[in-house]
Design a protein around this motif. Structure first.
Motif, PDB file in Angstrom:
ATOM      1  N   LYS A   8       0.840  -1.196   0.000  1.00 31.58           N
ATOM      2  CA  LYS A   8       0.000   0.000   0.000  1.00 31.58           C
ATOM      3  C   LYS A   8       0.876   1.247   0.000  1.00 31.58           C
ATOM      4  O   LYS A   8       1.938   1.274   0.603  1.00 31.58           O
ATOM      5  CB  LYS A   8      -0.904   0.025   1.237  1.00 31.58           C
ATOM      6  CG  LYS A   8      -1.926  -1.063   1.265  1.00 31.58           C
ATOM      7  CD  LYS A   8      -3.056  -0.739   0.349  1.00 31.58           C
ATOM      8  CE  LYS A   8      -4.119  -1.803   0.422  1.00 31.58           C
ATOM      9  NZ  LYS A   8      -5.005  -1.751  -0.705  1.00 31.58           N
ATOM     10  N   THR A   9       0.414   2.256  -0.698  1.00 34.00           N
ATOM     11  CA  THR A   9       1.078   3.556  -0.698  1.00 34.00           C
ATOM     12  C   THR A   9       0.019   4.620  -0.453  1.00 34.00           C
ATOM     13  O   THR A   9      -1.164   4.313  -0.332  1.00 34.00           O
ATOM     14  CB  THR A   9       1.774   3.846  -2.050  1.00 34.00           C
ATOM     15  OG1 THR A   9       0.783   4.121  -3.038  1.00 34.00           O
ATOM     16  CG2 THR A   9       2.665   2.701  -2.486  1.00 34.00           C
ATOM     17  N   ARG A  10       0.450   5.850  -0.442  1.00 37.89           N
ATOM     18  CA  ARG A  10      -0.475   6.988  -0.351  1.00 37.89           C
ATOM     19  C   ARG A  10      -0.443   7.796  -1.642  1.00 37.89           C
ATOM     20  O   ARG A  10      -0.887   8.933  -1.671  1.00 37.89           O
ATOM     21  CB  ARG A  10      -0.086   7.897   0.821  1.00 37.89           C
ATOM     22  CG  ARG A  10      -0.140   7.214   2.143  1.00 37.89           C
ATOM     23  CD  ARG A  10      -1.486   7.385   2.752  1.00 37.89           C
ATOM     24  NE  ARG A  10      -1.463   6.824   4.094  1.00 37.89           N
ATOM     25  CZ  ARG A  10      -2.544   6.429   4.691  1.00 37.89           C
ATOM     26  NH1 ARG A  10      -3.703   6.527   4.109  1.00 37.89           N
ATOM     27  NH2 ARG A  10      -2.476   5.931   5.895  1.00 37.89           N
ATOM     28  N   PHE A  11       0.102   7.215  -2.704  1.00 37.29           N
ATOM     29  CA  PHE A  11       0.211   7.915  -3.982  1.00 37.29           C
ATOM     30  C   PHE A  11      -1.135   7.864  -4.691  1.00 37.29           C
ATOM     31  O   PHE A  11      -1.555   6.808  -5.153  1.00 37.29           O
ATOM     32  CB  PHE A  11       1.296   7.303  -4.861  1.00 37.29           C
ATOM     33  CG  PHE A  11       2.632   7.138  -4.195  1.00 37.29           C
ATOM     34  CD1 PHE A  11       3.151   8.133  -3.381  1.00 37.29           C
ATOM     35  CD2 PHE A  11       3.373   5.991  -4.368  1.00 37.29           C
ATOM     36  CE1 PHE A  11       4.388   7.984  -2.765  1.00 37.29           C
ATOM     37  CE2 PHE A  11       4.608   5.823  -3.760  1.00 37.29           C
ATOM     38  CZ  PHE A  11       5.114   6.827  -2.958  1.00 37.29           C
ATOM     39  N   GLN A  12      -1.791   9.008  -4.791  1.00 40.52           N
ATOM     40  CA  GLN A  12      -3.121   9.053  -5.387  1.00 40.52           C
ATOM     41  C   GLN A  12      -3.162   9.819  -6.701  1.00 40.52           C
ATOM     42  O   GLN A  12      -4.160   9.770  -7.409  1.00 40.52           O
ATOM     43  CB  GLN A  12      -4.111   9.694  -4.411  1.00 40.52           C
ATOM     44  CG  GLN A  12      -4.259   8.900  -3.137  1.00 40.52           C
ATOM     45  CD  GLN A  12      -5.179   9.565  -2.150  1.00 40.52           C
ATOM     46  OE1 GLN A  12      -5.240  10.792  -2.062  1.00 40.52           O
ATOM     47  NE2 GLN A  12      -5.893   8.756  -1.389  1.00 40.52           N
ATOM     48  N   ASN A  13      -2.101  10.514  -7.029  1.00 38.65           N
ATOM     49  CA  ASN A  13      -2.108  11.371  -8.201  1.00 38.65           C
ATOM     50  C   ASN A  13      -1.021  10.911  -9.174  1.00 38.65           C
ATOM     51  O   ASN A  13       0.173  10.981  -8.867  1.00 38.65           O
ATOM     52  CB  ASN A  13      -1.879  12.819  -7.761  1.00 38.65           C
ATOM     53  CG  ASN A  13      -2.007  13.795  -8.882  1.00 38.65           C
ATOM     54  OD1 ASN A  13      -1.244  13.759  -9.844  1.00 38.65           O
ATOM     55  ND2 ASN A  13      -2.974  14.691  -8.773  1.00 38.65           N
ATOM     56  N   TRP A  56      -3.079   1.019 -10.038  1.00 37.37           N
ATOM     57  CA  TRP A  56      -4.196   1.755  -9.477  1.00 37.37           C
ATOM     58  C   TRP A  56      -5.218   0.782  -8.910  1.00 37.37           C
ATOM     59  O   TRP A  56      -5.679  -0.128  -9.605  1.00 37.37           O
ATOM     60  CB  TRP A  56      -4.831   2.633 -10.552  1.00 37.37           C
ATOM     61  CG  TRP A  56      -5.946   3.471 -10.057  1.00 37.37           C
ATOM     62  CD1 TRP A  56      -7.266   3.350 -10.356  1.00 37.37           C
ATOM     63  CD2 TRP A  56      -5.859   4.586  -9.162  1.00 37.37           C
ATOM     64  NE1 TRP A  56      -8.003   4.298  -9.709  1.00 37.37           N
ATOM     65  CE2 TRP A  56      -7.159   5.075  -8.966  1.00 37.37           C
ATOM     66  CE3 TRP A  56      -4.796   5.192  -8.504  1.00 37.37           C
ATOM     67  CZ2 TRP A  56      -7.431   6.153  -8.137  1.00 37.37           C
ATOM     68  CZ3 TRP A  56      -5.065   6.283  -7.679  1.00 37.37           C
ATOM     69  CH2 TRP A  56      -6.367   6.750  -7.503  1.00 37.37           C
ATOM     70  N   ASN A  59      -8.241   3.763  -5.470  1.00 35.30           N
ATOM     71  CA  ASN A  59      -8.019   4.825  -4.495  1.00 35.30           C
ATOM     72  C   ASN A  59      -6.608   5.374  -4.528  1.00 35.30           C
ATOM     73  O   ASN A  59      -6.380   6.549  -4.287  1.00 35.30           O
ATOM     74  CB  ASN A  59      -8.305   4.332  -3.067  1.00 35.30           C
ATOM     75  CG  ASN A  59      -9.751   3.979  -2.856  1.00 35.30           C
ATOM     76  OD1 ASN A  59     -10.639   4.726  -3.246  1.00 35.30           O
ATOM     77  ND2 ASN A  59      -9.999   2.824  -2.267  1.00 35.30           N
ATOM     78  N   GLU A  60      -5.639   4.485  -4.782  1.00 35.13           N
ATOM     79  CA  GLU A  60      -4.233   4.868  -4.757  1.00 35.13           C
ATOM     80  C   GLU A  60      -3.439   3.845  -5.570  1.00 35.13           C
ATOM     81  O   GLU A  60      -3.985   2.837  -6.007  1.00 35.13           O
ATOM     82  CB  GLU A  60      -3.720   4.948  -3.313  1.00 35.13           C
ATOM     83  CG  GLU A  60      -3.872   3.650  -2.553  1.00 35.13           C
ATOM     84  CD  GLU A  60      -3.988   3.838  -1.055  1.00 35.13           C
ATOM     85  OE1 GLU A  60      -4.025   4.983  -0.588  1.00 35.13           O
ATOM     86  OE2 GLU A  60      -4.074   2.818  -0.356  1.00 35.13           O
ATOM     87  N   TYR A  61      -2.164   4.133  -5.727  1.00 36.99           N
ATOM     88  CA  TYR A  61      -1.287   3.237  -6.477  1.00 36.99           C
ATOM     89  C   TYR A  61      -0.575   2.288  -5.520  1.00 36.99           C
ATOM     90  O   TYR A  61       0.174   2.722  -4.659  1.00 36.99           O
ATOM     91  CB  TYR A  61      -0.257   4.028  -7.291  1.00 36.99           C
ATOM     92  CG  TYR A  61      -0.872   4.664  -8.498  1.00 36.99           C
ATOM     93  CD1 TYR A  61      -0.949   3.970  -9.702  1.00 36.99           C
ATOM     94  CD2 TYR A  61      -1.408   5.943  -8.445  1.00 36.99           C
ATOM     95  CE1 TYR A  61      -1.541   4.530 -10.817  1.00 36.99           C
ATOM     96  CE2 TYR A  61      -2.005   6.512  -9.552  1.00 36.99           C
ATOM     97  CZ  TYR A  61      -2.077   5.801 -10.726  1.00 36.99           C
ATOM     98  OH  TYR A  61      -2.671   6.351 -11.818  1.00 36.99           O
TER      99      TYR A  61
END
Length: 126
Positions: A8-13, A56, A59-61
């Motif tokens: 899991k990451t927090r990369f959303q963009n 993707w 929600n996030e990558y």
């Protein structure tokens, strides 16, 4: 036997994630997942043929990798940390520019941290 790990990451963009990889000189390519171009993954080729992917999940990558074939110059945790640090800087710069700030200094310190200075001029005459 291959065993893929989803981290899991927090990369959303996607835009900021790609800018982060570019700034870190990590070569990657886009991979369209469906025909309407609404979902794009990023692929980082490895010399051993077992590529790293940012996929993707809606929600996030997630980082998807076969840990048995990790072929980067540093451990996966360091890899994610480097990208996350750069990603945070890219988000700060990009979102700040939307409200009128401009980056005037971006410097990587010896301890690995980054210093970012932004400025915004008030357009009203006093």
């Amino acid at each position: 036997m291959s065993h893929f790990t989803n981290m899991k990451t927090r990369f959303q963009n996607l835009f900021y994630l790609e800018k982060s990889l570019n700034r870190l000189n990590i070569e990657h390519k886009r991979q369209l997942v469906n025909s309407d171009n609404s979902m794009t993954n990023l692929v980082i080729a490895q010399p051993n043929g077992y590529d790293i992917q940012f996929c993707w999940n809606g929600n996030e990558y997630d980082l998807v990798v076969d840990m048995s074939y990790w072929s980067q110059p540093y451990p996966v945790e360091s890899f994610i940390d480097k990208i996350a640090q750069q990603y945070a800087g890219e988000v700060i710069i990009g979102e700040s520019q939307k409200i009128g700030f401009e980056p005037i200094k971006y410097h990587q310190n010896k301890d690995g941290s980054n210093t970012l200075v932004l400025e915004r001029w008030n357009g009203k005459n006093s």
